[in-house]
Structures are given as structure tokens and as C-alpha cells.
Write an enzyme that holds these catalytic residues in place. Structure first.
Site, PDB file in Angstrom:
ATOM      1  N   LYS A  97       8.680 -58.901 -32.579  1.00  0.00           N
ATOM      2  CA  LYS A  97       8.077 -57.993 -31.579  1.00  0.00           C
ATOM      3  C   LYS A  97       7.956 -56.622 -32.231  1.00  0.00           C
ATOM      4  CE  LYS A  97       8.408 -55.117 -28.458  1.00  0.00           C
ATOM      5  NZ  LYS A  97       7.653 -53.838 -28.623  1.00  0.00           N
ATOM      6  N   GLU A 105      19.985 -51.565 -36.630  1.00  0.00           N
ATOM      7  CA  GLU A 105      19.718 -50.400 -37.480  1.00  0.00           C
ATOM      8  C   GLU A 105      19.223 -49.302 -36.552  1.00  0.00           C
ATOM      9  OE1 GLU A 105      20.205 -52.678 -41.102  1.00  0.00           O
ATOM     10  OE2 GLU A 105      19.993 -50.530 -40.848  1.00  0.00           O
ATOM     11  N   CYS A 161      14.476 -42.782 -40.146  1.00  0.00           N
ATOM     12  CA  CYS A 161      15.870 -42.929 -39.722  1.00  0.00           C
ATOM     13  C   CYS A 161      16.824 -42.333 -40.751  1.00  0.00           C
ATOM     14  CB  CYS A 161      16.183 -44.395 -39.489  1.00  0.00           C
ATOM     15  SG  CYS A 161      15.774 -45.401 -40.909  1.00  0.00           S
ATOM     16  N   GLU A 188      19.621 -36.538 -33.394  1.00  0.00           N
ATOM     17  CA  GLU A 188      18.467 -36.930 -34.194  1.00  0.00           C
ATOM     18  C   GLU A 188      17.212 -36.313 -33.569  1.00  0.00           C
ATOM     19  OE1 GLU A 188      17.116 -41.063 -33.963  1.00  0.00           O
ATOM     20  OE2 GLU A 188      17.149 -41.091 -36.150  1.00  0.00           O
TER      21      GLU A 188
HETATM   22  P1  NAD Z   1      12.778 -47.604 -29.639  1.00  0.00           P
HETATM   23  O1  NAD Z   1      14.208 -47.974 -29.548  1.00  0.00           O
HETATM   24  O2  NAD Z   1      12.155 -46.887 -28.532  1.00  0.00           O
HETATM   25  O3  NAD Z   1      11.875 -48.907 -29.868  1.00  0.00           O
HETATM   26  C1  NAD Z   1      12.148 -49.820 -30.907  1.00  0.00           C
HETATM   27  C2  NAD Z   1      11.614 -51.185 -30.502  1.00  0.00           C
HETATM   28  O4  NAD Z   1      12.361 -51.645 -29.378  1.00  0.00           O
HETATM   29  C3  NAD Z   1      10.158 -51.179 -30.090  1.00  0.00           C
HETATM   30  O5  NAD Z   1       9.529 -52.363 -30.555  1.00  0.00           O
HETATM   31  C4  NAD Z   1      10.243 -51.188 -28.576  1.00  0.00           C
HETATM   32  O6  NAD Z   1       9.118 -51.772 -27.943  1.00  0.00           O
HETATM   33  C5  NAD Z   1      11.464 -52.055 -28.362  1.00  0.00           C
HETATM   34  N1  NAD Z   1      12.119 -51.870 -27.063  1.00  0.00           N
HETATM   35  C6  NAD Z   1      12.081 -50.798 -26.234  1.00  0.00           C
HETATM   36  N2  NAD Z   1      12.781 -51.068 -25.113  1.00  0.00           N
HETATM   37  C7  NAD Z   1      13.278 -52.315 -25.235  1.00  0.00           C
HETATM   38  C8  NAD Z   1      14.089 -53.149 -24.418  1.00  0.00           C
HETATM   39  N3  NAD Z   1      14.534 -52.770 -23.225  1.00  0.00           N
HETATM   40  N4  NAD Z   1      14.421 -54.374 -24.896  1.00  0.00           N
HETATM   41  C9  NAD Z   1      14.011 -54.777 -26.108  1.00  0.00           C
HETATM   42  N5  NAD Z   1      13.215 -54.067 -26.908  1.00  0.00           N
HETATM   43  C10 NAD Z   1      12.865 -52.829 -26.485  1.00  0.00           C
HETATM   44  O7  NAD Z   1      12.631 -46.821 -31.029  1.00  0.00           O
HETATM   45  P2  NAD Z   1      11.326 -46.158 -31.606  1.00  0.00           P
HETATM   46  O8  NAD Z   1      11.045 -44.949 -30.787  1.00  0.00           O
HETATM   47  O9  NAD Z   1      10.265 -47.181 -31.809  1.00  0.00           O
HETATM   48  O10 NAD Z   1      11.825 -45.706 -33.064  1.00  0.00           O
HETATM   49  C11 NAD Z   1      12.536 -44.534 -33.282  1.00  0.00           C
HETATM   50  C12 NAD Z   1      14.011 -44.822 -33.402  1.00  0.00           C
HETATM   51  O11 NAD Z   1      14.228 -45.876 -34.327  1.00  0.00           O
HETATM   52  C13 NAD Z   1      14.786 -43.650 -33.957  1.00  0.00           C
HETATM   53  O12 NAD Z   1      15.962 -43.463 -33.211  1.00  0.00           O
HETATM   54  C14 NAD Z   1      15.148 -44.080 -35.374  1.00  0.00           C
HETATM   55  O13 NAD Z   1      16.297 -43.512 -35.905  1.00  0.00           O
HETATM   56  C15 NAD Z   1      15.275 -45.539 -35.233  1.00  0.00           C
HETATM   57  N6  NAD Z   1      15.042 -46.195 -36.513  1.00  0.00           N
HETATM   58  C16 NAD Z   1      16.106 -46.699 -37.205  1.00  0.00           C
HETATM   59  C17 NAD Z   1      15.913 -47.291 -38.446  1.00  0.00           C
HETATM   60  C18 NAD Z   1      17.066 -47.821 -39.250  1.00  0.00           C
HETATM   61  O14 NAD Z   1      16.842 -48.581 -40.189  1.00  0.00           O
HETATM   62  N7  NAD Z   1      18.272 -47.437 -38.931  1.00  0.00           N
HETATM   63  C19 NAD Z   1      14.645 -47.395 -38.964  1.00  0.00           C
HETATM   64  C20 NAD Z   1      13.591 -46.873 -38.240  1.00  0.00           C
HETATM   65  C21 NAD Z   1      13.800 -46.292 -36.989  1.00  0.00           C
END
Ligand code: NAD
Length: 498
Positions: free
Chosen positions: A185, A260, A294, A391
């Protein structure tokens, strides 16, 4: 490239889900994505429903139970993964353009990520042939112990918007190499390249149902994956907020999680370092991918006796970073992913100033229009401020200073997160002390952000659990089973034995 971008603006790409080997639309309708830099629609993805997610999970489950992939010869799995690596290289220009239009990262950065993604698929192909269990022939004459390393089962992979193909490629080929079946997804903002991958997997000969890719909103699509009893493991990359929801949902069938999550990584600069290299490296770590990274080095800890000089050189050099249209080859900084994220960055900087921080460079000008947020350096930050702890996910660097090694390490560790750290020094023992004592999943010394498929990545503390890539990454997607093999006739008796 500009011609091709114009063609996409005129006729946005229409993508389909990839379920059980078929390319399908969704009854939920479509999600349209605008290029953040150009304000033009570039992609239409299926807005998948709860039912689509359930059908995709059922396809993955049934392919896993069939054993067609789980028991396949490692060499055959490797051939499929290698063919995908080749397809990524062959289509690198097209994939990079899609990535740039959907995320607004500069084109050269997109190309680098696509080529690195191909390296990850290649590495996983090699690993598929070397993955193996173990044996114990020291358990006495009549017993041979076998340790089987088996695929964990059906894996859900949920990814964020910032490095769409790259983050997926740090996970998917490793799960497939281990013999798992998968439901992917991608983020609802940047699903294009993940959906294109379905075509490469099909052409490479992956059996139907082993990998299913569905676009849609986090809740319901991601949530159905998190909640499903038919999913054995979820690899989630994204915010700490949704990471917590994943932990809660995993209680249902005690599924394994690899998480992550967020970061607030320090760049630690000692007075003895190569200052020019450090200035450049600190800026790179803070502003790569517009800071929407991240592992961004978003906190600068600089030795007090060079703090003033370093800050001035930083401000001077950061001005030379070119911000602009990500399709222009000279741009290093593109636009922010969407208005909501832009507003969050601007609000964080305003809060920082209210708490006493001072802008040395950047900050969004009044009456700002468009989604370009300039690289921003904040001085006079103290460890308790929100800009030092939370962050921001934008090109904002919070500067603090330290007097000695112990204070540097204490400040570096003064965070709920532990994803990465960058250390700049020419003193070997300072470099080693920082590498060992800073609690983070990755430490770069006199360098920033280089990556290798061989090395694991992941976080300490609230940055997550588990490791991706390298041999450790593939092992995350396996379960160990002990087989106790009796040799010869069995003479021990339970019922009438002594
Ligand atoms: P997000 O948590 O909003 O979304 C991530 C994914 O989760 C998306 O595909 C989203 O559709 C899905 N999602 C949202 N709500 C959900 C739910 N209730 N159940 C299941 N899936 C759901 O994050 P984002 O805004 O897309 O990305 C930014 C964040 O990601 C930042 O906090 C960043 O630090 C983190 N990030 C971490 C890494 C790492 O490797 N540690 C890498 C990239 C991004």
C-alpha cells in the site's frame, strides 16, 4: 524531459491496482495527484476500497498457501528479482520523471533513487540464493538438529510519500527473496512508481498473487492490512502516530511489525574537522529531499569555540543552494509535498521564533505563494524547544552548541528518536566514541547519507523496530523452525520407561 512532462500535464497518467496478477480499477473511484511544483494533475490512482484490500490480502494468502513461491528454488526467485532490477534500469528515465512530478524532488535525485532501487533488487536477488538454515550434529549420536529458515508468510508493506520507489525497494525485494507473499500500500500522494512496478513483476514472471499492489487512503486500505488476521507481518514506514496505530492493531493476531518511523537526527561537528566538508555535509543532511527525509540531520550540534564561525559559513553557503522547478537540472531543492506539510513547517519555524530561536537564514517570506520553502537555519536554539525535539520534515536546521565530547553525546541522545547521526571530526577516538555511544541506527562519520544495500537500516527508541536491507533485512521476513530428527530405531518409552 520537459516535453514528456508537458505530455503528462496534458494527459495525466492513469494507473491500476495489481491484484492476483491482474490490473484492475476500483469501485471506490479515483484519487488525483497534482504535481506540487506545477499545480497540474499528473496522476490518477484507484481509490481502493476495504473490499479491494481484502481481495488483495486473500490473493496473497492463497498464493502463499500454494507454496508456488514459498517453496520455489532460490535461483528461480533470484531470476525474477534480477529481471525487475533490469526493468528499473531500462525505465529509469520514465520512473524518475513520475517520481519528480509526484514528489517534486529534483530530477537528478529521482534518477539516483531509481538506480539505487535497482541495486537493492539486485542485492536481494543474490540473497535469495544464499539464504539458508543451519544444522546441529552435536546433539548425540541419535539426534540431528535442523534449523529451517522459512518465509514468515503474508507481509503487508505500507510506505510514505517521501521516497516512494526507494523505500518500497528497501523492503519488497527482501520479502520476496525470503519467499513471502505481499500486499503493498503506497502513499496516496505518490503511488505511481509502485503501481508501475506491478508491470515489471508480471513481465519478470512472478507467480500471480505473490505481490499485490493497491493504491488508496491510509484508512481504510492500510488499516485493513494492519487489522487482518491473514497478514503475518507488516513492514510500516511512516509517522510515529500511525506507527502507534500499527502496534495497537497488531495485537489482534499478534502479527510481527517492522516499523521505520520519525527522526530528529544530529549532525555533531567538532572543531578539529575539515570545516569546508562539514559545512557542505551538514547542509546536505538538513536539506536533502527538501528536509522531508526521515534521516535528515535536522539538529546541528557544533563545538562552542567554532560555533560563530561555523554558523556564518553555513549561512553563506546555504544561500548558494538553488531552489526551483525540480525539472530544471540546476535545482537542488524542489517544492514541499503539499500545502498541509508546508503549513506545518512554517508553523514550526514560527513557534521556534516565539520560543527564542533566531533566523540566521531562510524562513518563509510574508505573503509567500507556492510550495517552495527556503532552507532555514535557526540559531539560539536550546534543547527543550520544540524545534530541537520535534520532527519538522522540512529544510529547517536547529543549531545548538557543546563544550566537550560528553556534552555532545548527551545532547545527541537527548531525543525520543534514534534514526541516524552525522559526526564530523578528524580525531579517531572522538569518531569512535560518538559511533558507539550515540543511540541511532546509522552513523555517518565525515560523510552524509551514502547508502549500500549491504548495510542494515532502522531506528533506536521511538524511531522504530526491526532492520531493513542487508542480510539482516532479509532475515526479518523469515521465521526459524527447529526440527529434531531421531536417527535409528527409537528405544525410549514414555509409558513404561523409568
Ligand atoms: P504517514 O504515517 O501519514 O503515512 C504513511 C503510510 O501510512 C501512508 O501510506 C498512509 O496512507 C498510511 N496510513 C495512514 N493512516 C493509516 C492507518 N490508519 N492505517 C494504516 N496505514 C495508514 O506518514 P507520511 O506522512 O506518509 O510520511 C512522513 C513520515 O514518515 C515522517 O514522520 C517520517 O519520519 C516517516 N518516515 C520514516 C522513514 C524511516 O525509514 N524511518 C522513512 C520515510 C518516512
Amino acid at each position: 524531459m520537459l516535453d514528456q512532462a508537458e505530455r503528462i500535464f496534458a494527459a495525466p497518467r492513469r494507473y491500476q491496482n495489481f491484484i492476483a496478477g491482474q490490473f484492475t480499477d476500483s469501485e471506490g473511484g479515483i484519487l488525483s495527484r497534482e504535481s506540487p511544483a506545477h499545480g497540474r494533475v499528473v496522476s490518477h490512482y484507484p481509490k481502493s476500497t476495504r473490499t479491494d484490500a481484502e481481495v488483495a490480502i486473500a490473493a496473497a494468502r492463497s498464493s502463499f498457501e500454494s507454496g508456488a513461491w514459498a517453496f520455489a528454488y532460490g535461483g528461480d526467485r533470484a531470476r525474477v528479482l534480477r529481471a525487475v532490477a533490469e526493468a528499473l534500469r531500462r525505465n529509469a528515465d520514465e520512473l524518475s520523471l513520475i517520481e519528480t512530478l509526484e514528489t517534486s524532488k529534483p530530477l537528478a535525485a529521482s534518477k539516483g533513487e531509481v538506480l539505487f532501487a535497482a541495486e537493492l533488487w539486485d542485492y536481494a536477488a543474490g540473497a535469495a540464493r544464499t539464504l539458508h538454515g543451519d544444522s546441529h550434529n552435536t546433539l548425540g549420536e541419535a539426534m540431528l538438529g535442523l534449523v529451517l529458515r522459512e518465509p514468515i508468510g503474508v507481509v503487508g508493506i505500507i510506505t510514505p510519500w517521501n521516497f516512494p520507489l526507494l523505500i518500497l525497494s528497501e523492503r519488497l525485494p527482501f520479502a520476496l527473496a525470503a519467499g513471502c507473499s505481499v500486499v503493498v500500500k503506497p502513499s496516496e500522494f505518490t503511488s505511481g512508481t509502485a503501481l508501475m512496478l506491478g508491470h515489471y513483476l508480471k513481465e519478470a514472471g512472478l507467480p500471480d498473487g505473490v505481490c499485490n499492489i493497491i493504491a488508496g487512503i491510509g484508512d481504510p486500505v492500510g488499516q485493513v492490512i494492519l487489522d487482518s488476521d491473514d497478514v503475518d507481518m507488516v513492514a510500516f514506514t511512516g509517522s510515529t502516530r500511525v506507527g502507534r496505530a500499527a502496534i495497537a492493531a497488531s495485537a489482534g493476531n499478534i502479527k510481527k511489525l517492522s516499523l521505520e518511523l520519525g527522526g530528529k537526527s544530529p549532525s555533531v561537528v567538532f572543531a578539529d574537522c575539515d570545516l569546508d566538508a562539514a559545512v557542505d555535509g551538514v547542509i546536505k543532511a538538513a536539506t536533502i529531499n527538501m528536509g522531508e527525509c526521515c534521516i535528515a540531520g535536522s539538529r546541528l550540534l557544533v563545538e562552542a569555540r567554532i560555533a560563530e564561525t561555523f554558523q556564518n559559513r553555513l549561512a553563506e553557503r546555504v544561500q548558494q543552494l538553488r531552489m526551483g522547478d525540480p525539472l530544471d537540472p540546476s535545482s537542488r531543492i524542489g517544492a514541499i509535498i503539499n500545502q498541509a506539510q508546508f503549513d506545518r513547517i512554517a508553523a514550526s519555524v514560527r513557534d521556534g521564533i516565539r520560543e527564542g530561536a533566531r533566523i540566521v537564514f531562510g524562513g518563509a517570506p510574508e505573503n509567500h505563494s507556492g510550495l517552495y520553502y527556503p532552507p532555514t537555519v535557526l540559531a539560539d536554539v536550546t534543547p527543550g524547544m520544540a524545534v530541537a525535539q520535534q520532527e519538522i520534515f522540512g529544510p529547517v536546521l536547529a543549531v545548538m552548541s557543546f563544550n566537550d565530547l560528553d556534552e555532545a553525546i548527551r545532547l545527541a541522545n537527548d531525543s525520543d528518536y534514534g534514526l541516524a547521526a552525522y559526526v564530523w571530526t578528524n580525531d579517531l577516538s572522538k569518531a569512535l566514541s560518538c559511533s558507539r555511544r550515540i543511540r541511532a541506527g546509522r552513523v555517518w562519520v565525515n560523510s552524509a547519507l551514502q547508502g549500500y544495500p549491504e548495510l542494515p537500516l532502522g531506528g533506536f527508541k521511538q524511531s522504530g523496530n526491526g532492520r531493513e536491507t542487508g542480510r539482516y533485512g532479509i532475515e526479518e521476513y523469515t521465521e526459524l523452525k527447529s526440527v529434531h530428527l531421531h536417527i535409528g530405531s527409537q528405544t525410549e518409552r514414555w509409558v513404561d520407561g523409568a
